[in-house]
Design a protein around this motif. Sequence first.
Motif, PDB file in Angstrom:
ATOM      1  N   ALA A  99      14.754  26.155  -0.551  1.00 30.88           N
ATOM      2  CA  ALA A  99      16.146  26.282  -0.119  1.00 30.88           C
ATOM      3  C   ALA A  99      16.520  27.744   0.103  1.00 30.88           C
ATOM      4  O   ALA A  99      17.265  28.081   1.040  1.00 30.88           O
ATOM      5  CB  ALA A  99      17.067  25.647  -1.152  1.00 30.88           C
ATOM      6  N   VAL A 100      16.009  28.639  -0.760  1.00 33.12           N
ATOM      7  CA  VAL A 100      16.272  30.064  -0.582  1.00 33.12           C
ATOM      8  C   VAL A 100      15.658  30.563   0.722  1.00 33.12           C
ATOM      9  O   VAL A 100      16.294  31.301   1.496  1.00 33.12           O
ATOM     10  CB  VAL A 100      15.738  30.863  -1.781  1.00 33.12           C
ATOM     11  N   VAL A 101      14.389  30.151   0.997  1.00 33.97           N
ATOM     12  CA  VAL A 101      13.745  30.548   2.247  1.00 33.97           C
ATOM     13  C   VAL A 101      14.536  30.025   3.448  1.00 33.97           C
ATOM     14  O   VAL A 101      14.735  30.725   4.449  1.00 33.97           O
ATOM     15  CB  VAL A 101      12.292  30.043   2.291  1.00 33.97           C
ATOM     16  N   ALA A 102      15.029  28.783   3.349  1.00 37.85           N
ATOM     17  CA  ALA A 102      15.810  28.193   4.442  1.00 37.85           C
ATOM     18  C   ALA A 102      17.075  29.008   4.716  1.00 37.85           C
ATOM     19  O   ALA A 102      17.427  29.274   5.867  1.00 37.85           O
ATOM     20  CB  ALA A 102      16.161  26.756   4.110  1.00 37.85           C
ATOM     21  N   LEU A 103      17.767  29.381   3.629  1.00 37.61           N
ATOM     22  CA  LEU A 103      18.984  30.167   3.810  1.00 37.61           C
ATOM     23  C   LEU A 103      18.666  31.534   4.396  1.00 37.61           C
ATOM     24  O   LEU A 103      19.340  32.002   5.324  1.00 37.61           O
ATOM     25  CB  LEU A 103      19.702  30.317   2.460  1.00 37.61           C
ATOM     26  N   MET A 104      17.635  32.177   3.880  1.00 39.89           N
ATOM     27  CA  MET A 104      17.304  33.511   4.363  1.00 39.89           C
ATOM     28  C   MET A 104      16.805  33.483   5.809  1.00 39.89           C
ATOM     29  O   MET A 104      17.117  34.360   6.606  1.00 39.89           O
ATOM     30  CB  MET A 104      16.254  34.161   3.451  1.00 39.89           C
ATOM     31  N   PHE A 105      16.036  32.433   6.153  1.00 37.13           N
ATOM     32  CA  PHE A 105      15.533  32.341   7.518  1.00 37.13           C
ATOM     33  C   PHE A 105      16.681  32.134   8.508  1.00 37.13           C
ATOM     34  O   PHE A 105      16.777  32.827   9.526  1.00 37.13           O
ATOM     35  CB  PHE A 105      14.535  31.190   7.624  1.00 37.13           C
ATOM     36  N   SER A 106      17.572  31.198   8.217  1.00 34.99           N
ATOM     37  CA  SER A 106      18.710  30.958   9.109  1.00 34.99           C
ATOM     38  C   SER A 106      19.660  32.154   9.093  1.00 34.99           C
ATOM     39  O   SER A 106      20.242  32.521  10.124  1.00 34.99           O
ATOM     40  CB  SER A 106      19.457  29.685   8.695  1.00 34.99           C
ATOM     41  N   LEU A 274       2.800  32.704   1.379  1.00 33.32           N
ATOM     42  CA  LEU A 274       3.409  32.281   2.637  1.00 33.32           C
ATOM     43  C   LEU A 274       4.884  32.652   2.697  1.00 33.32           C
ATOM     44  O   LEU A 274       5.395  33.081   3.742  1.00 33.32           O
ATOM     45  CB  LEU A 274       3.248  30.777   2.814  1.00 33.32           C
ATOM     46  N   VAL A 275       5.573  32.484   1.559  1.00 33.30           N
ATOM     47  CA  VAL A 275       7.001  32.798   1.523  1.00 33.30           C
ATOM     48  C   VAL A 275       7.223  34.284   1.775  1.00 33.30           C
ATOM     49  O   VAL A 275       8.097  34.687   2.563  1.00 33.30           O
ATOM     50  CB  VAL A 275       7.598  32.368   0.174  1.00 33.30           C
ATOM     51  N   VAL A 276       6.425  35.131   1.110  1.00 31.71           N
ATOM     52  CA  VAL A 276       6.599  36.572   1.256  1.00 31.71           C
ATOM     53  C   VAL A 276       6.196  37.048   2.652  1.00 31.71           C
ATOM     54  O   VAL A 276       6.736  38.032   3.170  1.00 31.71           O
ATOM     55  CB  VAL A 276       5.770  37.313   0.178  1.00 31.71           C
ATOM     56  N   GLY A 595      -0.218  36.686  -8.590  1.00 32.01           N
ATOM     57  CA  GLY A 595       0.617  35.944  -9.521  1.00 32.01           C
ATOM     58  C   GLY A 595       1.806  36.704 -10.041  1.00 32.01           C
ATOM     59  O   GLY A 595       2.469  36.246 -10.984  1.00 32.01           O
ATOM     60  N   LEU A 596       2.107  37.852  -9.444  1.00 29.70           N
ATOM     61  CA  LEU A 596       3.231  38.658  -9.919  1.00 29.70           C
ATOM     62  C   LEU A 596       4.577  38.174  -9.360  1.00 29.70           C
ATOM     63  O   LEU A 596       5.625  38.531  -9.903  1.00 29.70           O
ATOM     64  CB  LEU A 596       3.033  40.125  -9.532  1.00 29.70           C
ATOM     65  N   LEU A 597       4.548  37.403  -8.282  1.00 31.11           N
ATOM     66  CA  LEU A 597       5.781  36.904  -7.663  1.00 31.11           C
ATOM     67  C   LEU A 597       5.688  35.392  -7.512  1.00 31.11           C
ATOM     68  O   LEU A 597       4.764  34.883  -6.887  1.00 31.11           O
ATOM     69  CB  LEU A 597       6.004  37.544  -6.278  1.00 31.11           C
ATOM     70  N   VAL A 598       6.647  34.704  -8.067  1.00 30.57           N
ATOM     71  CA  VAL A 598       6.735  33.258  -7.848  1.00 30.57           C
ATOM     72  C   VAL A 598       7.452  33.047  -6.504  1.00 30.57           C
ATOM     73  O   VAL A 598       8.091  33.971  -5.979  1.00 30.57           O
ATOM     74  CB  VAL A 598       7.511  32.573  -8.989  1.00 30.57           C
ATOM     75  N   PRO A 599       7.369  31.845  -5.911  1.00 30.74           N
ATOM     76  CA  PRO A 599       7.970  31.641  -4.580  1.00 30.74           C
ATOM     77  C   PRO A 599       9.442  32.025  -4.492  1.00 30.74           C
ATOM     78  O   PRO A 599       9.865  32.613  -3.497  1.00 30.74           O
ATOM     79  CB  PRO A 599       7.763  30.144  -4.346  1.00 30.74           C
ATOM     80  N   LEU A 600      10.240  31.702  -5.533  1.00 23.84           N
ATOM     81  CA  LEU A 600      11.658  32.018  -5.458  1.00 23.84           C
ATOM     82  C   LEU A 600      11.898  33.517  -5.386  1.00 23.84           C
ATOM     83  O   LEU A 600      12.637  34.016  -4.538  1.00 23.84           O
ATOM     84  CB  LEU A 600      12.384  31.425  -6.674  1.00 23.84           C
ATOM     85  N   VAL A 601      11.243  34.274  -6.265  1.00 20.85           N
ATOM     86  CA  VAL A 601      11.394  35.728  -6.255  1.00 20.85           C
ATOM     87  C   VAL A 601      10.808  36.317  -4.972  1.00 20.85           C
ATOM     88  O   VAL A 601      11.358  37.244  -4.379  1.00 20.85           O
ATOM     89  CB  VAL A 601      10.718  36.341  -7.499  1.00 20.85           C
ATOM     90  N   GLY A 602       9.691  35.734  -4.499  1.00 22.48           N
ATOM     91  CA  GLY A 602       9.076  36.197  -3.253  1.00 22.48           C
ATOM     92  C   GLY A 602      10.013  36.053  -2.066  1.00 22.48           C
ATOM     93  O   GLY A 602      10.063  36.924  -1.185  1.00 22.48           O
ATOM     94  N   ALA A 603      10.763  34.933  -2.044  1.00 25.22           N
ATOM     95  CA  ALA A 603      11.715  34.735  -0.951  1.00 25.22           C
ATOM     96  C   ALA A 603      12.791  35.811  -0.959  1.00 25.22           C
ATOM     97  O   ALA A 603      13.172  36.350   0.090  1.00 25.22           O
ATOM     98  CB  ALA A 603      12.350  33.351  -1.052  1.00 25.22           C
ATOM     99  N   LEU A 604      13.296  36.165  -2.126  1.00 22.99           N
ATOM    100  CA  LEU A 604      14.318  37.198  -2.229  1.00 22.99           C
ATOM    101  C   LEU A 604      13.767  38.566  -1.836  1.00 22.99           C
ATOM    102  O   LEU A 604      14.437  39.348  -1.146  1.00 22.99           O
ATOM    103  CB  LEU A 604      14.873  37.236  -3.653  1.00 22.99           C
ATOM    104  N   VAL A 605      12.521  38.843  -2.275  1.00 21.45           N
ATOM    105  CA  VAL A 605      11.897  40.116  -1.928  1.00 21.45           C
ATOM    106  C   VAL A 605      11.728  40.236  -0.410  1.00 21.45           C
ATOM    107  O   VAL A 605      11.990  41.280   0.193  1.00 21.45           O
ATOM    108  CB  VAL A 605      10.544  40.264  -2.635  1.00 21.45           C
ATOM    109  N   GLN A 606      11.287  39.136   0.232  1.00 22.02           N
ATOM    110  CA  GLN A 606      11.071  39.166   1.672  1.00 22.02           C
ATOM    111  C   GLN A 606      12.371  39.433   2.429  1.00 22.02           C
ATOM    112  O   GLN A 606      12.391  40.166   3.413  1.00 22.02           O
ATOM    113  CB  GLN A 606      10.458  37.856   2.146  1.00 22.02           C
ATOM    114  N   GLU A 607      13.457  38.861   1.951  1.00 19.04           N
ATOM    115  CA  GLU A 607      14.722  39.086   2.657  1.00 19.04           C
ATOM    116  C   GLU A 607      15.209  40.518   2.504  1.00 19.04           C
ATOM    117  O   GLU A 607      15.830  41.065   3.408  1.00 19.04           O
ATOM    118  CB  GLU A 607      15.785  38.098   2.165  1.00 19.04           C
ATOM    119  N   VAL A 608      14.903  41.113   1.350  1.00 22.02           N
ATOM    120  CA  VAL A 608      15.223  42.538   1.192  1.00 22.02           C
ATOM    121  C   VAL A 608      14.429  43.363   2.212  1.00 22.02           C
ATOM    122  O   VAL A 608      14.953  44.288   2.852  1.00 22.02           O
ATOM    123  CB  VAL A 608      14.922  43.004  -0.247  1.00 22.02           C
TER     124      VAL A 608
END
Length: 797
Positions: A99-106, A274-276, A595-608
């Motif tokens: 859901a975070v990736v979806a919001l950040m992508f849109s 993939l998320v990052v 293993g330092l970034l889980v998908p949720l944190v990775g999504a936030l990092v990518q949007e930054v």
Amino acid sequence: MTHELAAKPDSSPGRVHRPSITALLVTMAAAGLGGGGAAALAGLPDVADAVWIATVVVVLLPAAWWVAVALRDRKFGADSIAVLALIGTLAVGEYLAGAVVALMFSGGRALEERAERRAERDLSALMSLAPSFAHRRTGTGIETIAVDEVEPGDSLLVRPGEVVPVDGIIDDGTALIDESMITGEPLPVELGPGSPVRSGTISTGTAVHMRCTAPASEGTYAGLVRLARSAAAENAPFVRMADRYAAFLLPFTLLLAGLAWALSGDSVRAVAVLVVATPCPLILAVPIAFVSGMSRCARRGVVVKGGAALDQLGRARVLLFDKTGTVTAGRPTVAEVLAPGEFAEAEVLRLAASLDQASPHVLAAAIVEAGRAGGFSLDLPSGVVEEPGTGARGRVGEHDVTVGKASLVTADPPAWAVATRRRAAVGGMSTVFVGVDGELAGVILLRDRVRRDAARTMRLLRRAGVDRTVMITGDRAGVAAQVAAQIGADAFYAEQSPAGKVEVVRRETAEATTLMVGDGINDAPALAAADVGVALGARGASASSEAADVVITVDRLERLAESVAIARRTRLIARQSALLGMGLSVVAMTGAAAGLLVPLVGALVQEVIDVVAILNALRALGPDRRRGPRLDGDAAELVRRLDEEHRRLEPGIAALPQLADQLHRMDGDELGVRLRQLSAFLTEELLPHERADEKLLYPEVARALGGSDPTATMSRQHTEITELAGRISELSDEISRRLHAGPAREDDAMRPGVPVASGSDLGAELRDLRRAIYELHAILRLHNASEEENFHVLADG
């Protein structure tokens, strides 16, 4: 090279309704993420997962469609990694991360649109102010009609604050016109009867009475609108390079995700990779940089037809340019008047200018302008007969005057006239012969002067990275050599036909990326043959404007150098944004694989990372902060106003040598009048301008430049100008006093038509006055050129 004359419509089904779909997606993604979070906090995990799954699916479907459309068109979609990331979060049960990736992508899509709207605002402003109606004057009143119904010859009324609907001429009265939308110049201009007025300008004074000369579809503003519509951002070579980056990034991402899964046995790590890896910096930042650069050019009065043109402009190494109308003003001006007979040069010019008021010839307009600039009182001619291609005859006061070719004035030109015509041919000047009462009275020489900013533009282009400058002209070799030397060109090709120009351009293009600049119809083939064609379209859209990749809508050649600098900076920023985003993404991907970034944190990092890359790309909208000192605000406006005064004073300064030449041939009455005019020019116009420069401008310039006294040399020139003006005034007063006192007896010195110098004791004073006027003219030319080169350019931003 193929040149698109109109923007291609976007036929991608996935992008037809993108603005509304993207806004809806952002709203739904935000609502889904928030709704799922509320359900989780309420102790309803199953409901939360269901809401997040729905959110991912809602965004995934259009995203997958966009990728499919791109693949169908044989275009690699950089959105592929985002689609894989959304699918991966669903596969491993990381619904919140999805859901975070979806919001950040849109949201990234929405940010792209907002940035594009901001960057294109200056281009769309040209179309938003397009005139749509006109007020036509009829025998019974005024009717309001659609602008397309206006025909040449119609009499129109433009009310205060309205846009001029079509090209035309002022019928009567004085109009105050704001031309900033067309020329970029901030100050309104005054136009008198007979002056041309362009569509798209705005009446800022009283109502304007004008007559249409061209339909709206062929007017200046219509041409600019066509250019603006064709200036939509397209995939430039550099943008396609970003797609190649994405093509490299996808297999690297899949390989890294596969290794992370294989070595750790944890599929969540693969999804985190993939998320990052979602390549938003590539799909957003690079196009935004190019559109921003195009917008920056548009704000400076330069329309760039697409990202490909801007990219090529930034890579140009060789400048090719036409002469007439490009580095010269494109219109003749009076350079010299020769009159060895009984009539003085001033009288010959006055008579010719009086007759030419009734002539439509382009040289006639230049002679009339010179007569008015010289302060002469022009008579209204009568019985004027225009002989097309030859000249005109008519009655001016008590004289029969003929103006035109030598054959119209005299069947047997004297030796001095033949020599003058030969000298004019060598110097690239035109000759106009003037006959008075059946006898050859004088010859007027006219030339097309080099633009004031031509030499400076060449220097600025070299500073921007252009290695070689070449002039191509159809003019004679001698004239071309003079102009090339004056502006500092590396080489020139003279006596070239349009086909010859194309051949020169092709030879130069084979060696390096070329930039061709021209303004006439005969330049269009050469513009099309160059890597980048640039048209000077300030006088309206022509065939050269249609064939060019870049159109300078302002009558300022130096905007060419500005555009090249903007293009180079835009390419640098685009490259920085792509590499910055990719570099940060690779670092984050490596951390996710470890293993330092889980998908949720990775999504936030990518949007930054996305935001950082996009903000860096938006720097192309603003000026280069590394430039030299600049004047801003009130100081910049002051410089622009004083620069307009330079233009206003120029005719008076140019007339000084001619006045000095004529002093010894004037009778007492004429000499007294001309000396009073000279004193008025010095005391009421010139010296107040110099004092304003010294008091208002120079302190601002000193603060901008720094140092102990950066304006010392220019201030010293002000002192010299003031001293010379004082000397001229003293000599003029002394001569006028003695003229008014009169001679002790009636002699030839004071008879009408008899030069004062031939029979009086004023010879020494006249010689001193002539010398002082020559000196003043020389220092003024040097001083004004120095100010324009060194100080006024500080405010051109």
